[in-house]
Design an enzyme around this catalytic site. Sequence first.
Site, PDB file in Angstrom:
ATOM      1  N   ASN A  15       0.834  -1.213   0.000  1.00 19.73           N
ATOM      2  CA  ASN A  15       0.000   0.000   0.000  1.00 19.73           C
ATOM      3  C   ASN A  15       0.863   1.255   0.000  1.00 19.73           C
ATOM      4  O   ASN A  15       0.535   2.247  -0.653  1.00 19.73           O
ATOM      5  CB  ASN A  15      -0.957  -0.007   1.191  1.00 19.73           C
ATOM      6  CG  ASN A  15      -2.203  -0.822   0.912  1.00 19.73           C
ATOM      7  OD1 ASN A  15      -3.060  -0.405   0.133  1.00 19.73           O
ATOM      8  ND2 ASN A  15      -2.291  -2.001   1.519  1.00 19.73           N
ATOM      9  N   ASN A 108      -6.042   4.795   8.132  1.00 21.11           N
ATOM     10  CA  ASN A 108      -5.678   3.380   8.059  1.00 21.11           C
ATOM     11  C   ASN A 108      -6.437   2.751   6.897  1.00 21.11           C
ATOM     12  O   ASN A 108      -7.489   3.241   6.498  1.00 21.11           O
ATOM     13  CB  ASN A 108      -6.075   2.672   9.362  1.00 21.11           C
ATOM     14  CG  ASN A 108      -5.679   1.204   9.364  1.00 21.11           C
ATOM     15  OD1 ASN A 108      -4.589   0.846   8.892  1.00 21.11           O
ATOM     16  ND2 ASN A 108      -6.553   0.350   9.867  1.00 21.11           N
ATOM     17  N   HIS A 110      -8.102  -0.963   5.809  1.00 17.60           N
ATOM     18  CA  HIS A 110      -8.487  -2.246   6.408  1.00 17.60           C
ATOM     19  C   HIS A 110      -9.158  -3.106   5.340  1.00 17.60           C
ATOM     20  O   HIS A 110     -10.005  -2.612   4.597  1.00 17.60           O
ATOM     21  CB  HIS A 110      -9.436  -1.994   7.587  1.00 17.60           C
ATOM     22  CG  HIS A 110      -9.798  -3.247   8.306  1.00 17.60           C
ATOM     23  ND1 HIS A 110      -8.943  -3.851   9.216  1.00 17.60           N
ATOM     24  CD2 HIS A 110     -10.898  -4.037   8.235  1.00 17.60           C
ATOM     25  CE1 HIS A 110      -9.512  -4.958   9.669  1.00 17.60           C
ATOM     26  NE2 HIS A 110     -10.694  -5.089   9.096  1.00 17.60           N
ATOM     27  N   GLU A 143      -9.523   6.040  18.954  1.00 19.73           N
ATOM     28  CA  GLU A 143      -9.131   5.099  20.011  1.00 19.73           C
ATOM     29  C   GLU A 143      -9.758   3.711  19.835  1.00 19.73           C
ATOM     30  O   GLU A 143      -9.376   2.764  20.520  1.00 19.73           O
ATOM     31  CB  GLU A 143      -9.521   5.649  21.391  1.00 19.73           C
ATOM     32  CG  GLU A 143      -8.617   6.762  21.903  1.00 19.73           C
ATOM     33  CD  GLU A 143      -8.949   8.141  21.335  1.00 19.73           C
ATOM     34  OE1 GLU A 143      -9.879   8.248  20.494  1.00 19.73           O
ATOM     35  OE2 GLU A 143      -8.269   9.102  21.730  1.00 19.73           O
TER      36      GLU A 143
HETATM   37  C1  GRF Z   1      -3.337  -4.833   3.859  1.00 22.47           C
HETATM   38  O1  GRF Z   1      -4.229  -5.865   3.538  1.00 22.47           O
HETATM   39  C2  GRF Z   1      -4.007  -3.805   4.715  1.00 22.47           C
HETATM   40  O2  GRF Z   1      -5.374  -3.637   4.436  1.00 22.47           O
HETATM   41  C3  GRF Z   1      -3.848  -4.373   6.096  1.00 22.47           C
HETATM   42  O3  GRF Z   1      -2.577  -4.974   6.089  1.00 22.47           O
HETATM   43  C4  GRF Z   1      -2.211  -5.311   4.763  1.00 22.47           C
HETATM   44  C5  GRF Z   1      -0.917  -4.609   4.486  1.00 22.47           C
HETATM   45  O4  GRF Z   1      -0.352  -4.946   3.243  1.00 22.47           O
HETATM   46  N1  GRF Z   1      -4.016  -3.343   7.092  1.00 22.47           N
HETATM   47  P1  GRF Z   1       0.873  -4.123   2.678  1.00 22.47           P
HETATM   48  O5  GRF Z   1       1.986  -4.169   3.720  1.00 22.47           O
HETATM   49  O6  GRF Z   1       0.418  -2.724   2.402  1.00 22.47           O
HETATM   50  O7  GRF Z   1       1.274  -4.848   1.434  1.00 22.47           O
END
Ligand code: GRF
Length: 204
Positions: A15, A108, A110, A143
Amino acid sequence: MTYRIGILISGRGSNMLAIADAIDEGRIGGAEIALVISDKADAGGLERAAERGLETLVIERRGRARAQHDAEIIEALNERAVDMVCLAGYMRLLSPQFIEAFRGRILNIHPSLLPSFPGLDAQRQALEYGVRWTGCTVHFVDETLDGGPIVAQTVVPVHADDTVQTLSARILIEEHKLYAQALRALAAGAYEITGRRVVINDAS
Ligand code: GRF
């Protein structure tokens, strides 16, 4: 004015790289990655960030209490005058001090349609529950566990023959697009967080 993004990772950092690509391709106008921090020295994403010339920092979690660890991260981010902190596969819960220091400025991603399936193994949770649709969510961090105001979501189908791996891969493709889209909107426009609702006035 440059929109300065700090990214926190713990693992492969795909990401983080998708955000870097989007910036390089001009899809997040006026933004730059000011710093990539990992809480693990062996995170695969670190090398890939460094390869493309991004500043990286390891602030090891091991042996440090959460408050002390977070204080070091806060200092590093403040030194770079970061506007937005993006968690991208960052696997440590943030302390209340961290959330307070960057309130309304931590995102974040998810891998589920929140509020369904918060916490670890969201793709496995979705498969085991038997949902036909899942997806990914970019949200502000508060939080609560994966419970902050939602910025953007994408729906992804679950196929009958999916495994955790195939479903995760399908969701990940959408994660990469969604994080960049959310950042583009937040960087470009004024936005307000009113209760749980994020209202974005995308001026671009
Ligand atoms: C992703 O699936 C994200 O949604 C989750 O952890 C994973 C991280 O993947 N929070 P990367 O390290 O960005 O490849």
